[in-house]
Design a protein around this motif. Sequence first.
Motif, PDB file in Angstrom:
ATOM      1  N   ARG A  79       4.097   1.739  -3.688  1.00  0.00           N
ATOM      2  CA  ARG A  79       3.863   2.028  -2.277  1.00  0.00           C
ATOM      3  C   ARG A  79       3.972   0.800  -1.360  1.00  0.00           C
ATOM      4  O   ARG A  79       4.556   0.902  -0.280  1.00  0.00           O
ATOM      5  N   PRO A  80       3.400  -0.362  -1.722  1.00  0.00           N
ATOM      6  CA  PRO A  80       3.474  -1.495  -0.782  1.00  0.00           C
ATOM      7  C   PRO A  80       4.897  -1.837  -0.358  1.00  0.00           C
ATOM      8  O   PRO A  80       5.142  -2.180   0.801  1.00  0.00           O
ATOM      9  N   PHE A  81       5.846  -1.711  -1.288  1.00  0.00           N
ATOM     10  CA  PHE A  81       7.232  -2.020  -0.928  1.00  0.00           C
ATOM     11  C   PHE A  81       7.841  -0.915  -0.073  1.00  0.00           C
ATOM     12  O   PHE A  81       8.671  -1.169   0.797  1.00  0.00           O
ATOM     13  N   LEU A  82       7.423   0.341  -0.305  1.00  0.00           N
ATOM     14  CA  LEU A  82       7.861   1.433   0.571  1.00  0.00           C
ATOM     15  C   LEU A  82       7.370   1.197   1.995  1.00  0.00           C
ATOM     16  O   LEU A  82       8.107   1.389   2.964  1.00  0.00           O
ATOM     17  N   PHE A  83       6.100   0.791   2.133  1.00  0.00           N
ATOM     18  CA  PHE A  83       5.551   0.569   3.470  1.00  0.00           C
ATOM     19  C   PHE A  83       6.198  -0.634   4.146  1.00  0.00           C
ATOM     20  O   PHE A  83       6.486  -0.606   5.341  1.00  0.00           O
ATOM     21  N   ALA A  84       6.451  -1.695   3.378  1.00  0.00           N
ATOM     22  CA  ALA A  84       7.127  -2.873   3.939  1.00  0.00           C
ATOM     23  C   ALA A  84       8.535  -2.501   4.408  1.00  0.00           C
ATOM     24  O   ALA A  84       8.985  -2.915   5.479  1.00  0.00           O
ATOM     25  N   MET A  85       9.224  -1.676   3.603  1.00  0.00           N
ATOM     26  CA  MET A  85      10.570  -1.221   3.931  1.00  0.00           C
ATOM     27  C   MET A  85      10.556  -0.307   5.161  1.00  0.00           C
ATOM     28  O   MET A  85      11.425  -0.386   6.033  1.00  0.00           O
ATOM     29  N   SER A  86       9.563   0.576   5.233  1.00  0.00           N
ATOM     30  CA  SER A  86       9.485   1.535   6.338  1.00  0.00           C
ATOM     31  C   SER A  86       9.216   0.830   7.664  1.00  0.00           C
ATOM     32  O   SER A  86       9.742   1.228   8.704  1.00  0.00           O
ATOM     33  N   ALA A  87       8.396  -0.197   7.619  1.00  0.00           N
ATOM     34  CA  ALA A  87       8.027  -0.886   8.856  1.00  0.00           C
ATOM     35  C   ALA A  87       9.060  -1.935   9.265  1.00  0.00           C
ATOM     36  O   ALA A  87       9.385  -2.064  10.447  1.00  0.00           O
ATOM     37  N   TYR A  88       9.584  -2.687   8.291  1.00  0.00           N
ATOM     38  CA  TYR A  88      10.400  -3.862   8.628  1.00  0.00           C
ATOM     39  C   TYR A  88      11.735  -3.945   7.885  1.00  0.00           C
ATOM     40  O   TYR A  88      12.426  -4.959   7.994  1.00  0.00           O
ATOM     41  N   GLY A  89      12.097  -2.947   7.091  1.00  0.00           N
ATOM     42  CA  GLY A  89      13.358  -2.995   6.376  1.00  0.00           C
ATOM     43  C   GLY A  89      13.381  -4.064   5.295  1.00  0.00           C
ATOM     44  O   GLY A  89      12.336  -4.444   4.752  1.00  0.00           O
ATOM     45  N   LEU A  90      14.565  -4.579   4.998  1.00  0.00           N
ATOM     46  CA  LEU A  90      14.703  -5.582   3.936  1.00  0.00           C
ATOM     47  C   LEU A  90      13.877  -6.846   4.202  1.00  0.00           C
ATOM     48  O   LEU A  90      13.243  -7.366   3.274  1.00  0.00           O
ATOM     49  N   PRO A  91      13.817  -7.360   5.436  1.00  0.00           N
ATOM     50  CA  PRO A  91      12.963  -8.540   5.656  1.00  0.00           C
ATOM     51  C   PRO A  91      11.504  -8.288   5.282  1.00  0.00           C
ATOM     52  O   PRO A  91      10.810  -9.196   4.812  1.00  0.00           O
ATOM     53  N   GLY A  92      11.037  -7.039   5.464  1.00  0.00           N
ATOM     54  CA  GLY A  92       9.673  -6.696   5.080  1.00  0.00           C
ATOM     55  C   GLY A  92       9.473  -6.755   3.579  1.00  0.00           C
ATOM     56  O   GLY A  92       8.496  -7.315   3.078  1.00  0.00           O
ATOM     57  N   VAL A  93      10.433  -6.170   2.835  1.00  0.00           N
ATOM     58  CA  VAL A  93      10.347  -6.186   1.368  1.00  0.00           C
ATOM     59  C   VAL A  93      10.427  -7.624   0.858  1.00  0.00           C
ATOM     60  O   VAL A  93       9.672  -8.025  -0.031  1.00  0.00           O
ATOM     61  N   ASP A  94      11.309  -8.397   1.447  1.00  0.00           N
ATOM     62  CA  ASP A  94      11.464  -9.809   1.076  1.00  0.00           C
ATOM     63  C   ASP A  94      10.148 -10.559   1.274  1.00  0.00           C
ATOM     64  O   ASP A  94       9.677 -11.284   0.393  1.00  0.00           O
ATOM     65  N   ARG A  95       9.534 -10.358   2.437  1.00  0.00           N
ATOM     66  CA  ARG A  95       8.274 -11.057   2.719  1.00  0.00           C
ATOM     67  C   ARG A  95       7.159 -10.583   1.782  1.00  0.00           C
ATOM     68  O   ARG A  95       6.369 -11.394   1.291  1.00  0.00           O
ATOM     69  N   ALA A  96       7.099  -9.284   1.524  1.00  0.00           N
ATOM     70  CA  ALA A  96       6.053  -8.760   0.640  1.00  0.00           C
ATOM     71  C   ALA A  96       6.150  -9.395  -0.748  1.00  0.00           C
ATOM     72  O   ALA A  96       5.145  -9.807  -1.345  1.00  0.00           O
ATOM     73  N   MET A  97       7.368  -9.489  -1.265  1.00  0.00           N
ATOM     74  CA  MET A  97       7.559 -10.080  -2.597  1.00  0.00           C
ATOM     75  C   MET A  97       7.249 -11.577  -2.584  1.00  0.00           C
ATOM     76  O   MET A  97       6.639 -12.098  -3.530  1.00  0.00           O
ATOM     77  N   GLN A  98       7.636 -12.254  -1.501  1.00  0.00           N
ATOM     78  CA  GLN A  98       7.353 -13.692  -1.412  1.00  0.00           C
ATOM     79  C   GLN A  98       5.855 -13.949  -1.290  1.00  0.00           C
ATOM     80  O   GLN A  98       5.334 -14.915  -1.867  1.00  0.00           O
ATOM     81  N   LEU A  99       5.149 -13.096  -0.551  1.00  0.00           N
ATOM     82  CA  LEU A  99       3.690 -13.237  -0.446  1.00  0.00           C
ATOM     83  C   LEU A  99       3.037 -13.159  -1.824  1.00  0.00           C
ATOM     84  O   LEU A  99       2.124 -13.933  -2.139  1.00  0.00           O
ATOM     85  N   LEU A 100       3.512 -12.228  -2.651  1.00  0.00           N
ATOM     86  CA  LEU A 100       2.960 -12.109  -3.997  1.00  0.00           C
ATOM     87  C   LEU A 100       3.235 -13.369  -4.820  1.00  0.00           C
ATOM     88  O   LEU A 100       2.372 -13.835  -5.572  1.00  0.00           O
ATOM     89  N   LYS A 101       4.426 -13.936  -4.662  1.00  0.00           N
ATOM     90  CA  LYS A 101       4.752 -15.170  -5.387  1.00  0.00           C
ATOM     91  C   LYS A 101       3.855 -16.323  -4.916  1.00  0.00           C
ATOM     92  O   LYS A 101       3.365 -17.109  -5.738  1.00  0.00           O
ATOM     93  N   ASP A 102       3.658 -16.412  -3.599  1.00  0.00           N
ATOM     94  CA  ASP A 102       2.798 -17.487  -3.066  1.00  0.00           C
ATOM     95  C   ASP A 102       1.366 -17.326  -3.564  1.00  0.00           C
ATOM     96  O   ASP A 102       0.721 -18.306  -3.964  1.00  0.00           O
ATOM     97  N   GLU A 103       0.873 -16.091  -3.518  1.00  0.00           N
ATOM     98  CA  GLU A 103      -0.484 -15.824  -4.024  1.00  0.00           C
ATOM     99  C   GLU A 103      -0.575 -16.146  -5.512  1.00  0.00           C
ATOM    100  O   GLU A 103      -1.581 -16.673  -5.991  1.00  0.00           O
ATOM    101  N   MET A 104       0.479 -15.788  -6.244  1.00  0.00           N
ATOM    102  CA  MET A 104       0.473 -15.983  -7.699  1.00  0.00           C
ATOM    103  C   MET A 104       0.359 -17.466  -8.039  1.00  0.00           C
ATOM    104  O   MET A 104      -0.448 -17.857  -8.901  1.00  0.00           O
ATOM    105  N   GLU A 105       1.139 -18.283  -7.357  1.00  0.00           N
ATOM    106  CA  GLU A 105       1.088 -19.722  -7.627  1.00  0.00           C
ATOM    107  C   GLU A 105      -0.305 -20.279  -7.337  1.00  0.00           C
ATOM    108  O   GLU A 105      -0.880 -21.010  -8.143  1.00  0.00           O
TER     109      GLU A 105
END
Length: 506
Positions: A425-451
Amino acid sequence: MNHTSNDTQAVKLSGEEVGKHNSRESCWVIIHGRAYDVTEFLPEHPGGAKIILKYAGKDASDEYDPIHPPDTLDKFLDKKFHLGEVDMNTVEQETKEEDPEEQERQERIKRMPILEQCYNLMDFEAVARRVMKRTAWAYYSSGADDEITMRENHSAFHKIWFRPRVLVDVEKVDFSTTMLGTKVDIPFYVTATALGKLGNPEGEVILTRGAKKHNVIQMIPTLASCSFDELVDAAEGNQVQWLQLYVNKNRDITKRIVEHAEKRGCKGLFITVDAPQLGRREKDMRSKFSDVGSNVQSTGGHDVDRSQGAARAISSFIDPALSWKDIPWFQSITKMPILLKGVQRVEDVIRAIEAGVQGVVLSNHGGRQLDFARSGIEVLAEVMPVLRERGLEDKIEIYIDGGVRRATDIIKALCLGAKGVGIGRPFLFAMSAYGLPGVDRAMQLLKDEMEMNMRLIGAAKIEDLDPTMVDTRNLSSHTTVVPTDTLSLGAYDALIGPKEKVSAKL
């Protein structure tokens, strides 16, 4: 006049001629400038005949697009019913009444936060809630019955606390890993979610592109809005994809789908086992979903009760007779690793190992099936000690999904023994609100949090994560009070009861 796909006519059909075929006895529709005779298909349509008849003799493109892969008519409607091109200048354009709700939504879109204001995955959901079409939001966000399981999936992670190691060299942190033999940059995959075009006109190809950029795996859904081949074609280079499969009552269709997926290079077959019937998602039902059902799989059937919402309308082909005895058949038709998606108890994990499958996903379908099914993370905490006790932990790859919203959730799952987690769902919501830049940011946020969180827990690599780093004593208690999660309150849509009729103005 007999119009067939074999005609080499230069003359296009007129809108008037198509408009004459507007009944159950003779039903033509226009899709993207071409006419189709769907009279014989009416009783077989997964979404029921009623929705097609609404557009009999008319242009149905706008209603058709979000739900159907573009190759649906080519695949499932005999070529003799492809009637040819229509002169769209002669087609009467329906004047759509101005919808105050849509006007308000457009105003909210103008005021939506800029992408950089989204700092976590819940932020995307809160924005999407305000800017998505009501029916699309209801379909994506709904859970089964009282939505207890859907919320517990998320809150269960809050019952697990860390036991960090200190004075560990974490200058360089590596959270890459392998899943089914594929090296990925971070231990999550984009799990299968239906009807991507409800949220964005491009659909699931946006998730394909995001997965490529961040080197994670995408699981292709059976009920995608894009066609399977579109999603495989959108993959670049050696990008790895898996297939999620709802098993069709017609095993020939199932076999064809599986063989085609393997031929196209899919590296994993995830058979959904928690959906012999789709659950009651009442928010979706209340939205009076009026779109037609996805036609990823052909089906013979009957009119579907449209009051059941999108979920029921798109699922009439699923086989409720699927059982353990079918597993050898799947093993006989494919060399892809086979995983069971939707396992919810330790006994079934052991049975899956005995059946010789390569993995399981501990999942309750995002809380969309059986309400009061336990969360994937809780089942994982039950499963892994038993597997270790029996020396079975390396016999199978264990994944979980449901409620993952933070990198800390991913870390908790890996500490307990999961190979990776699915996020949908989080990627669906990111895509619905902001398209590919939203999905890109969502995935990058997870990487930043992970590190950051790998450093703070004292783990330089995935192999350092183990059960000693988490305290799960609260997990099995379903009465444990957890701190209020204010972010989820901003995204959650409370269930409502029936509304009173609005009295007509005199």
